[in-house]
Motif scaffolding. Structure first.
Motif, PDB file in Angstrom:
ATOM      1  N   GLU A  74       0.847  -1.192   0.000  1.00 46.56           N
ATOM      2  CA  GLU A  74       0.000   0.000   0.000  1.00 46.56           C
ATOM      3  C   GLU A  74       0.885   1.246   0.000  1.00 46.56           C
ATOM      4  O   GLU A  74       1.649   1.477   0.939  1.00 46.56           O
ATOM      5  CB  GLU A  74      -0.902   0.001   1.230  1.00 46.56           C
ATOM      6  N   ALA A  75       0.783   2.033  -1.050  1.00 44.47           N
ATOM      7  CA  ALA A  75       1.552   3.268  -1.168  1.00 44.47           C
ATOM      8  C   ALA A  75       0.629   4.466  -0.974  1.00 44.47           C
ATOM      9  O   ALA A  75      -0.547   4.418  -1.343  1.00 44.47           O
ATOM     10  CB  ALA A  75       2.226   3.352  -2.530  1.00 44.47           C
ATOM     11  N   PRO A  76       1.133   5.543  -0.412  1.00 43.23           N
ATOM     12  CA  PRO A  76       0.276   6.714  -0.170  1.00 43.23           C
ATOM     13  C   PRO A  76      -0.056   7.440  -1.470  1.00 43.23           C
ATOM     14  O   PRO A  76       0.636   7.295  -2.490  1.00 43.23           O
ATOM     15  CB  PRO A  76       1.145   7.593   0.738  1.00 43.23           C
ATOM     16  N   ALA A  77      -1.117   8.218  -1.442  1.00 47.63           N
ATOM     17  CA  ALA A  77      -1.458   9.058  -2.589  1.00 47.63           C
ATOM     18  C   ALA A  77      -0.294   9.993  -2.881  1.00 47.63           C
ATOM     19  O   ALA A  77       0.362  10.509  -1.969  1.00 47.63           O
ATOM     20  CB  ALA A  77      -2.723   9.862  -2.286  1.00 47.63           C
ATOM     21  N   GLY A  78      -0.020  10.182  -4.167  1.00 47.19           N
ATOM     22  CA  GLY A  78       1.063  11.064  -4.558  1.00 47.19           C
ATOM     23  C   GLY A  78       2.421  10.405  -4.618  1.00 47.19           C
ATOM     24  O   GLY A  78       3.425  11.090  -4.872  1.00 47.19           O
ATOM     25  N   PHE A  79       2.492   9.092  -4.388  1.00 48.31           N
ATOM     26  CA  PHE A  79       3.770   8.394  -4.493  1.00 48.31           C
ATOM     27  C   PHE A  79       4.320   8.553  -5.907  1.00 48.31           C
ATOM     28  O   PHE A  79       3.592   8.452  -6.897  1.00 48.31           O
ATOM     29  CB  PHE A  79       3.601   6.915  -4.159  1.00 48.31           C
ATOM     30  N   ASP A  80       5.628   8.792  -6.013  1.00 50.10           N
ATOM     31  CA  ASP A  80       6.295   8.983  -7.301  1.00 50.10           C
ATOM     32  C   ASP A  80       6.689   7.623  -7.871  1.00 50.10           C
ATOM     33  O   ASP A  80       7.657   7.012  -7.405  1.00 50.10           O
ATOM     34  CB  ASP A  80       7.538   9.860  -7.114  1.00 50.10           C
ATOM     35  N   GLN A 198      -7.213  -2.294  -9.236  1.00 44.84           N
ATOM     36  CA  GLN A 198      -7.439  -1.510  -8.030  1.00 44.84           C
ATOM     37  C   GLN A 198      -7.209  -0.021  -8.306  1.00 44.84           C
ATOM     38  O   GLN A 198      -6.475   0.353  -9.222  1.00 44.84           O
ATOM     39  CB  GLN A 198      -6.525  -1.987  -6.900  1.00 44.84           C
ATOM     40  N   PRO A 199      -7.853   0.858  -7.539  1.00 50.86           N
ATOM     41  CA  PRO A 199      -7.731   2.299  -7.793  1.00 50.86           C
ATOM     42  C   PRO A 199      -6.279   2.766  -7.823  1.00 50.86           C
ATOM     43  O   PRO A 199      -5.487   2.425  -6.939  1.00 50.86           O
ATOM     44  CB  PRO A 199      -8.495   2.924  -6.617  1.00 50.86           C
ATOM     45  N   GLU A 203      -2.585   3.947 -13.340  1.00 49.29           N
ATOM     46  CA  GLU A 203      -1.814   5.188 -13.432  1.00 49.29           C
ATOM     47  C   GLU A 203      -0.365   4.951 -12.990  1.00 49.29           C
ATOM     48  O   GLU A 203       0.569   5.524 -13.579  1.00 49.29           O
ATOM     49  CB  GLU A 203      -2.465   6.273 -12.576  1.00 49.29           C
ATOM     50  N   ALA A 204      -0.190   4.112 -11.980  1.00 47.54           N
ATOM     51  CA  ALA A 204       1.169   3.770 -11.542  1.00 47.54           C
ATOM     52  C   ALA A 204       1.931   3.066 -12.657  1.00 47.54           C
ATOM     53  O   ALA A 204       3.110   3.349 -12.909  1.00 47.54           O
ATOM     54  CB  ALA A 204       1.109   2.879 -10.299  1.00 47.54           C
ATOM     55  N   GLN A 205       1.257   2.155 -13.359  1.00 49.69           N
ATOM     56  CA  GLN A 205       1.915   1.418 -14.442  1.00 49.69           C
ATOM     57  C   GLN A 205       2.225   2.322 -15.631  1.00 49.69           C
ATOM     58  O   GLN A 205       3.244   2.132 -16.312  1.00 49.69           O
ATOM     59  CB  GLN A 205       1.061   0.219 -14.861  1.00 49.69           C
ATOM     60  N   LEU A 206       1.368   3.289 -15.893  1.00 48.89           N
ATOM     61  CA  LEU A 206       1.668   4.261 -16.946  1.00 48.89           C
ATOM     62  C   LEU A 206       2.956   5.018 -16.616  1.00 48.89           C
ATOM     63  O   LEU A 206       3.829   5.193 -17.481  1.00 48.89           O
ATOM     64  CB  LEU A 206       0.511   5.248 -17.098  1.00 48.89           C
ATOM     65  N   ALA A 207       3.071   5.476 -15.386  1.00 53.43           N
ATOM     66  CA  ALA A 207       4.264   6.225 -14.982  1.00 53.43           C
ATOM     67  C   ALA A 207       5.520   5.366 -15.115  1.00 53.43           C
ATOM     68  O   ALA A 207       6.560   5.840 -15.593  1.00 53.43           O
ATOM     69  CB  ALA A 207       4.105   6.724 -13.553  1.00 53.43           C
ATOM     70  N   LEU A 208       5.441   4.104 -14.718  1.00 53.55           N
ATOM     71  CA  LEU A 208       6.606   3.224 -14.811  1.00 53.55           C
ATOM     72  C   LEU A 208       6.949   2.911 -16.268  1.00 53.55           C
ATOM     73  O   LEU A 208       8.133   2.803 -16.629  1.00 53.55           O
ATOM     74  CB  LEU A 208       6.353   1.938 -14.029  1.00 53.55           C
ATOM     75  N   ALA A 209       5.938   2.764 -17.104  1.00 47.17           N
ATOM     76  CA  ALA A 209       6.198   2.520 -18.527  1.00 47.17           C
ATOM     77  C   ALA A 209       6.951   3.696 -19.137  1.00 47.17           C
ATOM     78  O   ALA A 209       7.918   3.507 -19.897  1.00 47.17           O
ATOM     79  CB  ALA A 209       4.888   2.276 -19.262  1.00 47.17           C
TER      80      ALA A 209
END
Length: 300
Positions: A74-80, A198-199, A203-209
């Protein structure tokens, strides 16, 4: 009739810099059992190693964390979400649980996370198990090169990436390149997709891509680390991987000529189909390292 002895596997969470990191840890029968840190790939999590942990966890201490944006972590909102930050959290995790020397298993995303750890803490790395974890440009397929070249400004890039984050896309990563699809349980891709849905996860995967190109830029630095430190290395590779080709497995031998290389006619998630062949190789490798450890230490 004698039943097989299976390990006790603990399922824990620990707070690292505001991230609640979930991890699995086997409880081996020996206190001095070798430690193997399992670094998972995309789009999976530590659950991809469940069968390997069952196969080896009685004799070895296997530890598998979930990165931020994956699995039960579980990562907080706004995690880079960048590979540097995944490595930061994994580095903090290793320190928090008290590991000081271990063999590192790197698969897919585990390679860019793991090699960042190796550069920061070469003293931690007793050896490497590399399974479809690329570190050479010749190991990138044409499809992988096209994917890595995507930027937020590339027309339609977000739709292209999101296409991989569907159930069909996740399923194809498990089945592509396999020899016998009937050996591939659907549990893996179904569980991966549950977490992807999951919510905030897509978006996290887009950033990593979009960040992945930084890994390719770092390949020369990783290769220099391999040449300098020459860690004992076992390479197991699915040759039907549509992203990371056999050439990427063979390229390691350029910098690690004494590495042990085993190629398997399967896909990206090689453990899904070839666990009975790969698990004994990993066990033998860990045993040899433990036997040789006093000799190696006496030379340093």
């Amino acid at each position: 009739m004698t039943s097989a002895v299976l390990p006790r596997t603990l399922h824990r969470s620990i707070d690292i810099d505001g991230v609640r990191v979930f991890y699995r840890e086997s409880q081996p029968q020996r206190a001095d059992a070798p430690v193997l840190l399992l670094l998972h790939g995309f789009p999976s999590a530590s659950h991809q190693f469940r069968r390997l942990i069952d196969a080896l966890g009685t004799d070895y201490r296997l530890i598998a964390p979930d990165y931020p944006g994956f699995g039960n972590t579980e990562a907080p909102a706004g995690f880079d979400y960048s590979f540097d930050r995944l490595a930061d959290i994994t580095e903090g995790f290793v320190k928090a649980i008290g590991l000081t020397r271990f063999v590192m298993y790197v698969f897919d995303f585990g390679a860019p996370v793991g090699f960042r750890l190796a550069l920061r803490h070469p003293e931690w790395i007793a050896g490497l198990v590399v399974q479809n974890g690329n570190a050479y440009t010749e190991g990138l397929s044409a499809a992988a090169r096209d994917f890595i070249a995507l930027t937020p400004e590339t027309p339609g890039s977000a739709d292209t990436i999101r296409g991989l984050l569907t159930l069909a896309g996740t399923r194809s990563q498990y089945l592509g390149g396999t020899t016998d699809p009937e050996l591939i349980a659907p549990d893996g891709w179904v569980l991966d997709q549950y977490f992807l849905d999951q919510p905030g996860r897509k978006e996290a995967q887009l950033a990593l891509a979009y960040d992945y190109h930084r890994n390719v830029a770092a390949y020369p630095e990783w290769q220099a680390w391999l040449r300098e430190h020459t860690p004992p290395t076992l390479i197991t590779w699915g040759t039907g991987d549509p992203f990371f080709t056999e050439a990427g497995a063979r390229a390691y031998l350029r910098d690690l000529p004494e590495a042990e290389l085993h190629l398997f006619a399967t896909g990206h998630f090689a453990l899904e189909e070839k666990l009975p062949e790969i698990a004994p190789l990993v066990a033998g490798f860990l045993d040899r390292l433990q036997s040789a450890a006093p000799t190696r230490r006496s030379r340093t």
